[in-house]
Enzyme design. Structure first.
Site, PDB file in Angstrom:
ATOM      1  N   ASN A 102      16.483 -10.763  80.742  1.00 51.84           N
ATOM      2  CA  ASN A 102      15.359  -9.932  80.312  1.00 51.84           C
ATOM      3  C   ASN A 102      14.154 -10.850  80.181  1.00 51.84           C
ATOM      4  OD1 ASN A 102      13.609  -8.038  79.171  1.00 51.84           O
ATOM      5  ND2 ASN A 102      14.364  -8.394  77.105  1.00 51.84           N
ATOM      6  N   GLU A 516      -4.308   9.238  71.125  1.00 52.21           N
ATOM      7  CA  GLU A 516      -2.852   9.203  71.047  1.00 52.21           C
ATOM      8  C   GLU A 516      -2.240  10.464  71.654  1.00 52.21           C
ATOM      9  OE1 GLU A 516       1.085   8.069  70.077  1.00 52.21           O
ATOM     10  OE2 GLU A 516      -0.772   6.976  70.478  1.00 52.21           O
TER      11      GLU A 516
END
Length: 644
Positions: A102, A516
């Site tokens: 990762n 948002e």
């Protein structure tokens, strides 16, 4: 980004790895794979494109022959190379070394050229394959060096043999330590090799990795949620750590190669904390968990009338007394929470507050004055750009008074370890990629920070503090009441069935809430959505308005209400479809072209933006259902952005 899980156990590791991958699928879902060392000490691997269930089907087709006691697994979010089986992890070099990764190896192109010249063959487009080759090369060189060691007399032979045995046992660790010195970028690695079929080696720099402690078994994962079915005890690796993991043995080496101990911490999360329960999607579950998340985040931080400054650390009060301004750094949804807080800081306590996107902040030459509180906000605590910005500021601290504070949902994350002060939100695990309860609890945390700074600086009266506390105590009920409008919002969502664009409007603290709301809609429904301050309509956005573009507006009962009403009429006059979430006292009438949801009432400056955000979350969720998109795992996105 990507998710890693692995382990060394006496039992078959495959079911544990699969369950771990399912729990990490929110981190990556382009492809997945598992590599095992079988009973003969050889590497077996299965990989698949798409969801974890595709990998599971492949394993089932192997009729129980795919099994082992040690293995590594991975769910991928593509960076280098398209989603394909060849690009899926684990990657193997010469049937000797298998790796999951990762992060991102920034100098992989340079390393690839070197490795091609050394005779290594590449079977993928990923940066990770250079990791497997680098470890293989280091293993081979170590083995050759050991073989060439001279033996001078018979007395030395037994010692030499014992030394050689120890070398065999530690060769993989040493190979990983040598290999990672070549890498620029970020990585969490899980490595197995046929040289040592009882050992799993991990390394961590810039990307999170935990070790799960079992009884006669050990596990690794990108976060604790993957391992909750098998353990509650975890070690959180530090930057630069390399660990050697066996069933009954664990060694951890720091960045200097010294063998050290790391504290074992017990997680208070339950395995069913990341289960769907009665909900269709994690996002829906997490939206409805918000009243409890607010209660949990407030618990122990407020009394009946006061906010406890010690909630930010035992030294917080002394630190806060020196603060002259606040600098907030964050990304995505966390950035929007910072924008709301900017209004609060400047309006309520008169303190200057700057808010910047971390990915921009870290690549310019910011001017930051003494006595600035540097606040980082992140759900995961591993956001790469935010962490890099914090590390950049820490370099200035030797010359200036710049205390650092992180607001985060994950204990033992990189941000919490790097910061002077920490405030942990108690949102609980958030699996859906589109953040909901993390955002709400960040706003609660920022409201508490505002109050504590105001108290410490003498900028907030006791009466005003009591008002804020009473408002926060009402907040779980206000959120619950807003959720009760779901049926009405489901009907309104049908407006978007054939739409490709939307506009969100707000004024004051409602402007970042509009931002948002627009972000949520585009994240999970793939509708292009923009947010504007309502007062900016005449400066360009009004040209977009027609009957094909829904306009979502937030109308609290505040000083800007009348101006907002004028803006809405400008939209209506041009044929726009208005959807208004209002305070009951705002008195915007439902009429042709207007759909009004009386979302709440009796909200204050702090509770209003938090409460009005709730119906926007529900709207984006139900539009996504109508559009038929993948709500929890929208295309091209990952939950935790741990690389640039």
């Amino acid at each position: 980004m990507c998710g890693i899980v692995g382990g060394v156990a006496e039992r078959n590791i495959v079911p544990i790895l699969l369950e771990g991958l399912r729990r990490l699928e929110y981190r990556g879902y382009d492809s997945s794979g598992i590599a095992l060392l079988d009973s003969d000490g050889q590497i077996q691997r299965l990989r698949s494109i798409g969801k974890i269930k595709s990998l599971d089907e492949k394993i089932q087709n192997h009729s129980g022959t795919f099994s082992g006691h040690i293995g590594i697994a991975h769910t991928r979010w593509a960076t280098h190379g398209i989603p394909s089986e060849n690009n899926a992890h684990p990657h193997i070099c010469n049937n000797r070394v298998a790796v999951v990764h990762n992060g991102i190896i920034e100098n992989y192109a340079e390393l690839k050229i070197q490795q091609l010249a050394q005779g290594y063959r590449f079977t993928s487009e990923t940066d990770t394959e250079v990791v497997a080759h680098a470890i293989h090369k280091a293993l081979s060189e170590l083995q050759d060096a050991e073989a060439e060691r001279p033996i001078t007399d018979n007395a030395y032979i037994s010692n030499e043999r014992r030394s050689s045995s120890r070398d065999d046992q530690n060769r993989l660790v040493r190979a990983v330590q040598l290999a990672v010195k070549q890498f620029k970028g970020a990585y969490a690695l899980g490595v197995v090799a046929i040289d040592d079929p009882e050992t799993l080696v991990v390394a961590r720099k810039g990307s999170p990795l935990v070790i799960g402690i079992g009884i006669g078994e050990h596990f690794i994962a990108s976060d604790v949620s993957a391992l909750l079915p098998v353990t509650q005890n975890f070690i959180f690796l530090e930057e630069g750590d390399v660990a050697k993991i066996q069933r009954n043995h664990l060694e951890i080496y720091n960045h200097a190669g010294e063998c050290i101990e790391r504290e074992i911490k017990q997680s208070n999360l339950s395995a069913n904390a990341v289960e769907l329960g009665e909900h269709r999607h994690f996002m829906h579950k997490e939206i409805f968990e918000q009243p409890q998340a607010v209660i949990d985040t407030l618990e122990g931080r407020i009394t009946q009338e006061h906010v406890l400054i010690s909630a930010f650390g035992f030294q917080a009060e002394d630190v806060f007394k020196t603060i002259q301004q606040v600098q907030i750094i964050a990304c995505g949804t966390s950035y929007h929470s910072g924008l709301v807080a900017k209004y609060w800081f400047e309006d309520i306590i008169g303190m200057s507050c700057q808010v910047e996107v971390a990915s921009e902040y870290r690549y310019r030459n910011p001017v930051i004055i003494d006595n600035t509180l540097f606040v980082t906000i992140s759900q995961s605590g591993e956001t790469a750009d935010t962490l890099a910005a914090l590390q950049q500021i820490k370099g200035l601290k030797q010359h200036q008074n710049i205390p650092t504070l992180t607001i985060c949902n994950v204990a033992e994350s990189s941000l919490t370890r790097e910061s002077d002060l920490t405030f942990l939100t108690h949102a609980g695990p958030e699996i859906g990629v589109a953040s909901t309860k993390a955002f709400t609890t960040q706003l609660v945390a920022l409201a508490l920070l505002l109050t504590c700074l105001g108290k410490a600086k003498g900028l907030l009266s006791e009466k005003r503090e009591i008002t804020i506390v009473k408002g926060l105590q009402k907040l779980p009920g206000l959120v619950k009441n807003a959720l009760a409008h779901e049926d009405q919002i489901m009907e309104i969502a049908k407006t978007f069935a054939d739409k490709d664009n939307a506009l969100f409007l707000g004024r004051g603290t409602m402007y970042p809430i509009a931002m948002e709301g627009a972000l949520k809609l585009k994240e999970i429904s793939y509708i292009h959505a923009e947010a504007y301050p309502a007062g900016e309509l005449k400066h360009g956005p009004l040209a977009l308005i027609d009957e094909h573009i829904p306009v979502v507006a937030i109308a609290p009962h505040d000083d800007l209400l009348e101006k907002l009403k004028s803006n809405l009429q400008e939209v209506n006059a041009r044929g726009g479809q208005m959807i208004v979430f209002e305070d009951e006292k705002s008195n915007i009438s439902s009429e042709p072209g207007f759909k009004v949801v009386k979302t709440t009432t009796n909200v204050g400056r702090i509770t209003a933006p938090i409460t009005f955000n709730i119906p926007l979350q529900l709207l984006s969720y139900h539009v996504a259902l109508i559009k038929g998109t993948d709500v929890d795992q929208p295309r091209n996105l990952a939950k935790s952005v741990t690389v640039e």
